[in-house]
Design a protein around this motif. Sequence first.
Motif, short mmCIF file in Angstrom:
data_model
loop_
_atom_site.label_atom_id
_atom_site.label_comp_id
_atom_site.label_asym_id
_atom_site.label_seq_id
_atom_site.Cartn_x
_atom_site.Cartn_y
_atom_site.Cartn_z
N HIS A 145 -4.09 3.58 -0.52
CA HIS A 145 -4.11 2.27 -1.18
C HIS A 145 -3.61 1.27 -0.15
CE1 HIS A 145 -3.33 -1.12 -3.59
NE2 HIS A 145 -2.03 -0.94 -3.65
N HIS A 185 -4.11 -3.16 1.43
CA HIS A 185 -4.45 -4.55 1.10
C HIS A 185 -5.23 -5.18 2.25
CE1 HIS A 185 -0.44 -4.45 -1.42
NE2 HIS A 185 -1.38 -3.70 -1.95
N GLY A 234 0.78 -1.23 0.00
CA GLY A 234 0.00 0.00 0.00
C GLY A 234 0.81 1.28 0.00
N HIS A 263 -5.19 -7.67 -6.07
CA HIS A 263 -4.26 -6.68 -5.58
C HIS A 263 -4.71 -6.03 -4.25
CE1 HIS A 263 -1.56 -3.04 -6.84
NE2 HIS A 263 -1.51 -3.29 -5.54
N THR A 299 1.00 -4.10 -10.95
CA THR A 299 1.23 -2.97 -10.05
C THR A 299 2.14 -1.91 -10.69
OG1 THR A 299 2.06 -2.36 -7.86
CG2 THR A 299 3.17 -4.19 -8.92
N GLU A 354 3.88 3.21 -6.86
CA GLU A 354 2.52 3.32 -7.39
C GLU A 354 2.05 4.77 -7.46
OE1 GLU A 354 0.32 -0.80 -6.53
OE2 GLU A 354 0.94 0.19 -4.72
#
Length: 214
Positions: free
Chosen positions: A92, A94, A27, A155, A131, A73
């Motif tokens: 972001h 997970h 993340g 993801h 990713t 990212e």
Amino acid sequence: MKRKIKEEIVSVGKRLYERRLNGGYGGNISVLDEGVIYITPSGVPKDELDYSEIIVMDFKGNVIEGQGKPSSEMLFHILLYKERADIKAIIHAHPPLATGFAIARHPITEAVHEEAAVLLGKVPVLPYEVTSSKELAKNVSEAFKNANAVLLANHGVITVGETLEKAFRRMEELENLCEMLLVADALGGAKKIPLKKLLKLFELMRVREGKIKI
Ligand SMILES: [Zn+2]
């Protein structure tokens, strides 16, 4: 640059980890302030971050302040801030239950819980893209034209907000909702909030039309 914003990002990184919404390395978190993006660095676990490690970068990904590299990212962060002027923070992560929904390609399309309906609206699943890829960033910026939370197949999850706290609450709410849906499923399946009453709820919450679509 502002130490307070860096400390907020560090605090949210720790909360994500402590509440099992994110593994250490996974993340990334960012905040837009006065035309620059504060973002977590690449390769530092979120539970071990120090405020001094937060990177400040411009819209081209050039580092303005900080020692490390911005998150790999960063591309979808940049595109999302360009796409929607109301977004000031992006998370972001997970989280295991919501990511399970993403792995199963299971979008959330029905309003089954009050708070989740108001905070999240519909949560689509985007097709799998590698990713950090341009394809992923493009899909993400397109999906967020009509969403505040999105599942990424195989993801994780992205949530946005006009504040970092709001983006965090959306991440937390989505994970809670996925748990509720699993329980409801085991007990015969989730039942929708009737449309008329849902509209009444939105009226009550003064949710601006178009911001959350159910
Ligand atoms: Zn990721």
